[in-house]
Design a protein around this motif. Structure first.
Motif, short mmCIF file in Angstrom:
data_model
loop_
_atom_site.label_atom_id
_atom_site.label_comp_id
_atom_site.label_asym_id
_atom_site.label_seq_id
_atom_site.Cartn_x
_atom_site.Cartn_y
_atom_site.Cartn_z
N PHE A 62 -11.26 15.50 4.70
CA PHE A 62 -10.07 14.79 5.17
C PHE A 62 -9.73 13.64 4.22
CE2 PHE A 62 -7.03 12.94 7.96
CZ PHE A 62 -6.73 13.89 8.92
N ALA A 63 -10.75 12.91 3.80
CA ALA A 63 -10.53 11.80 2.87
C ALA A 63 -10.09 12.32 1.50
CB ALA A 63 -11.79 10.97 2.74
N ASN A 64 -10.70 13.41 1.05
CA ASN A 64 -10.39 13.94 -0.28
C ASN A 64 -8.95 14.42 -0.41
OD1 ASN A 64 -12.91 13.41 -1.33
ND2 ASN A 64 -13.73 15.46 -0.96
N ILE A 65 -8.33 14.84 0.69
CA ILE A 65 -6.94 15.30 0.61
C ILE A 65 -5.95 14.18 0.90
CG2 ILE A 65 -7.55 17.69 1.19
CD1 ILE A 65 -6.41 17.19 4.00
N GLY A 66 -6.46 12.95 0.96
CA GLY A 66 -5.57 11.80 1.12
C GLY A 66 -5.49 11.24 2.52
N GLY A 67 -6.35 11.72 3.43
CA GLY A 67 -6.34 11.21 4.80
C GLY A 67 -4.98 11.26 5.44
N PRO A 68 -4.34 12.45 5.50
CA PRO A 68 -2.95 12.54 5.98
C PRO A 68 -2.73 11.85 7.32
CG PRO A 68 -3.72 14.67 5.19
CD PRO A 68 -4.91 13.78 5.24
N GLY A 69 -1.84 10.86 7.33
CA GLY A 69 -1.48 10.17 8.56
C GLY A 69 -2.42 9.08 9.01
N LEU A 70 -3.54 8.89 8.31
CA LEU A 70 -4.50 7.87 8.73
C LEU A 70 -4.01 6.48 8.33
CD1 LEU A 70 -8.04 9.34 7.95
CD2 LEU A 70 -6.66 9.56 10.00
N GLY A 71 -4.14 5.55 9.26
CA GLY A 71 -3.84 4.16 8.96
C GLY A 71 -5.11 3.41 8.60
N ALA A 72 -4.95 2.12 8.34
CA ALA A 72 -6.11 1.30 7.97
C ALA A 72 -7.15 1.28 9.09
CB ALA A 72 -5.65 -0.11 7.64
N GLN A 92 -2.41 4.45 -3.24
CA GLN A 92 -1.52 5.46 -3.82
C GLN A 92 -1.97 6.88 -3.50
OE1 GLN A 92 -2.79 2.83 -5.57
NE2 GLN A 92 -0.88 1.64 -5.47
N ALA A 93 -3.24 7.04 -3.18
CA ALA A 93 -3.77 8.38 -2.87
C ALA A 93 -3.64 8.72 -1.39
CB ALA A 93 -5.24 8.47 -3.29
N GLN A 94 -3.26 7.74 -0.57
CA GLN A 94 -3.19 7.97 0.87
C GLN A 94 -1.88 8.68 1.23
OE1 GLN A 94 -3.90 4.24 2.96
NE2 GLN A 94 -5.49 3.66 1.49
N VAL A 95 -2.00 9.78 1.96
CA VAL A 95 -0.84 10.60 2.31
C VAL A 95 -0.31 10.16 3.68
CG1 VAL A 95 -0.02 12.94 2.77
CG2 VAL A 95 -1.76 12.54 1.01
N GLN A 96 0.96 9.78 3.71
CA GLN A 96 1.58 9.30 4.94
C GLN A 96 2.84 10.10 5.24
OE1 GLN A 96 0.26 7.03 6.99
NE2 GLN A 96 -1.49 6.80 5.60
N PRO A 97 3.21 10.22 6.52
CA PRO A 97 4.43 10.95 6.87
C PRO A 97 5.66 10.31 6.23
CG PRO A 97 3.12 10.45 8.82
CD PRO A 97 2.54 9.67 7.70
N LYS A 98 6.61 11.13 5.86
CA LYS A 98 7.86 10.63 5.30
C LYS A 98 8.87 10.41 6.44
CE LYS A 98 7.40 12.80 0.75
NZ LYS A 98 6.03 13.25 0.93
N GLY A 99 9.56 9.30 6.42
CA GLY A 99 10.54 9.03 7.46
C GLY A 99 10.93 7.57 7.50
N LYS A 100 11.80 7.25 8.43
CA LYS A 100 12.33 5.89 8.52
C LYS A 100 11.25 4.87 8.83
CE LYS A 100 16.94 7.33 10.07
NZ LYS A 100 17.95 7.22 11.16
N ASN A 101 10.29 5.28 9.68
CA ASN A 101 9.28 4.32 10.13
C ASN A 101 8.02 4.35 9.27
OD1 ASN A 101 10.92 3.55 12.31
ND2 ASN A 101 10.19 5.28 13.53
N GLN A 102 8.12 4.94 8.11
CA GLN A 102 6.95 5.04 7.25
C GLN A 102 6.54 3.66 6.75
OE1 GLN A 102 7.55 7.32 3.72
NE2 GLN A 102 5.42 7.20 3.07
N SER A 103 5.28 3.36 6.88
CA SER A 103 4.75 2.10 6.37
C SER A 103 3.96 2.37 5.10
CB SER A 103 3.85 1.43 7.41
OG SER A 103 2.79 2.31 7.76
N ASN A 104 4.05 1.44 4.17
CA ASN A 104 3.33 1.61 2.92
C ASN A 104 1.84 1.46 3.16
OD1 ASN A 104 5.67 1.97 1.36
ND2 ASN A 104 5.99 -0.25 1.24
N PRO A 105 1.03 2.41 2.68
CA PRO A 105 -0.42 2.29 2.85
C PRO A 105 -0.93 1.01 2.20
CG PRO A 105 0.20 4.48 2.09
CD PRO A 105 1.42 3.63 1.98
N LYS A 106 -1.94 0.42 2.81
CA LYS A 106 -2.50 -0.82 2.28
C LYS A 106 -3.96 -0.61 1.88
CE LYS A 106 0.50 -3.75 5.11
NZ LYS A 106 0.55 -4.83 6.14
N LYS A 107 -4.36 -1.39 0.92
CA LYS A 107 -5.75 -1.35 0.48
C LYS A 107 -6.65 -1.92 1.57
CE LYS A 107 -8.63 -2.88 -3.40
NZ LYS A 107 -8.63 -3.61 -4.71
N LEU A 108 -7.76 -1.27 1.79
CA LEU A 108 -8.71 -1.76 2.80
C LEU A 108 -9.47 -2.95 2.24
CD1 LEU A 108 -10.50 1.18 4.66
CD2 LEU A 108 -9.01 -0.55 5.61
#
Length: 315
Positions: free
Chosen positions: A217-227, A267-283
Motif C-alpha cells: 500500500f505504501a509502495n504504490i503511494g498510499g492512495p487516499g491516505l492522510g497524515a 510528491q509520491a503520495q497519491v490523493q483523489p483528484k477533485g475540488k476538495n483535494q488537499s495537498n499531501p504534507k510531509k510527516l
C-alpha cells in the motif's frame, strides 16, 4: 466450421498433449480426486511447455487449458498444486489471447463470492489464481478492485488461517498490480481490511501477509491516505516489532520503512483528484517518533535494518 476442422486435425504438440492429459485428470475427478504428485509433475511440464510453444499453438489450446486449470483449482487442490495451476493460468493468458482475462477474473470473483465456508481449499485455490492474474494484469482489471476487496472481507471471516493468508496475498497482488490506478473507495476498503482485520490476526502467517499488504500500500503511494492514517499505521508497525515471531517482526519493519519513506515524500503520495483535494504534507517528526525514540528505548534492534535504506532516498 473450417476453424473447428483445423483445430481437430492439427497435430498434437507437446503442449496439446499435456492439456489433454490435464482435461482427463479433471474429468475423472468425480470418481477419484487427482493425485497431487501427478498434478504437480504435469503442471510443471505444462508451464515449461508454455514458454517453449509458439503463440499460434497456444491459441489453439488456450481455452481448453484455461477451463481445465480452473476446474482443477476449484476441486480443492493443495497449495503447491494450486500455485502451479495459478502460474500456468497467468502464463497462458499472458502469452495467448489476453481478452480472456476479463471472463476469467469475473468467473473467479463469482466463485469466491458464492463460496461456502465448508469449502476452504476450493476458495483458497480461486483466490490464489485471482491474485496471480492481478499481479500480471492489474492495470487492465482495476475495475474489479472493489469487488475483490469485498471478497477479501468475506474470506477474512474463515476460520482456516491459510484462507485468510491467501485473501491478503490476493489483496497485495491487487494493490501492486493496480499501481494506485483503481477507485479510491476500493483503496479505502483495502486499508480498512489490513488495519482492522489483518495486522491483529491471531495467526502469525496472516499477520505477516497483512504487513506485506501494508508495505505494498505504501509502495504504490498510499492512495487516499492522510497524515493521520500514515502516522497511525507507522505507530502500529513499531508496536508489532515486539511480536514473538521473527518473520512477523521483519515484515513489519519493512512496512515501517515504506511508510516512513512515503511520509517524508509528499510528491509520491497519491490523493483523489477533485475540488476538495488537499495537498499531501510531509510527516514532520516521523523519524524521531517512529524510529529514533523506539530505538533509544530498546524496542528496535535487529528489525530496523530495512528502514534507513528506504528513508535516505528521500533526503
Amino acid at each position: 466450421m473450417a476453424k473447428n476442422y483445423v483445430r481437430e486435425n492439427v497435430p498434437l504438440s507437446r503442449f496439446g498433449v499435456l492439456v489433454a492429459q490435464l482435461e482427463s485428470i479433471v474429468a475423472s475427478a468425480s470418481h477419484k480426486l487427482p493425485d497431487p504428485l501427478l498434478c504437480f509433475d504435469l503442471l510443471s511440464d505444462l508451464i515449461s511447455s508454455i514458454d517453449e510453444e509458439p503463440k499460434e499453438s497456444i491459441l489453439l489450446w488456450q481455452r481448453k487449458c484455461e477451463d481445465a486449470l480452473f476446474s482443477l483449482l476449484v476441486l480443492g487442490a493443495r497449495r503447491p498444486v494450486r500455485h502451479l495451476a495459478s502460474t500456468a493460468m497467468g502464463k497462458i493468458i499472458y502469452k495467448g489471447d489476453n481478452i480472456s482475462i476479463y471472463s476469467r477474473v469475473s468467473s473467479l470473483q463469482g466463485f469466491i463470492s458464492d463460496g461456502k465456508k465448508s469449502e476452504p481449499l476450493r476458495i483458497a485455490g480461486a483466490a490464489q489464481c485471482l491474485g496471480e492474474l492481478y499481479r500480471l494484469f492489474g492495470k487492465k482489471i482495476t475495475s474489479g478492485l472493489l469487488a475483490t476487496t469485498s471478497n477479501v472481507t468475506k474470506l477474512m471471516k474463515f476460520s482456516e488461517d491459510f484462507v485468510r493468508r491467501e485473501a491478503l496475498q490476493m489483496l497485495r497482488n491487487a494493490l501492486e498490480g493496480s499501481g494506485g490506478n483503481g477507485s479510491f473507495p476500493a483503496y479505502a476498503e483495502a486499508f480498512k481490511i489490513i488495519m482492522r482485520l489483518g495486522v491483529g490476526d491471531k495467526s502469525f502467517i496472516v499477520r505477516k501477509a497483512a504487513a506485506r499488504c501494508l508495505k505494498a500500500f505504501a509502495n504504490i503511494g498510499g492512495p487516499g491516505l492522510g497524515a493521520g492514517e500514515l502516522d497511525n499505521s507507522a505507530s502500529h508497525c513499531v508496536k508489532v516489532l515486539e511480536d514473538r515471531e521473527s518473520s512477523v517482526r521483519d515484515a513489519f519493519a519493512e512496512a515501517l520503512g515504506a511508510l516512513l519513506a512515503l511520509g517524508l515524500n509528499p510528491q509520491a503520495q497519491v490523493q483523489p483528484k477533485g475540488k476538495n483535494q488537499s495537498n499531501p504534507k510531509k510527516l514532520e517528526g516521523s523519524l524521531q517518533k517512529h524510529l529514533i525514540s523506539p530505538f533509544n528505548k530498546g524496542k528496535i534492534i535487529l528489525w530496523i535494518r530495512q528502514v534507513p535504506e528506504r528513508i535516505h532516498l528521500w533526503k
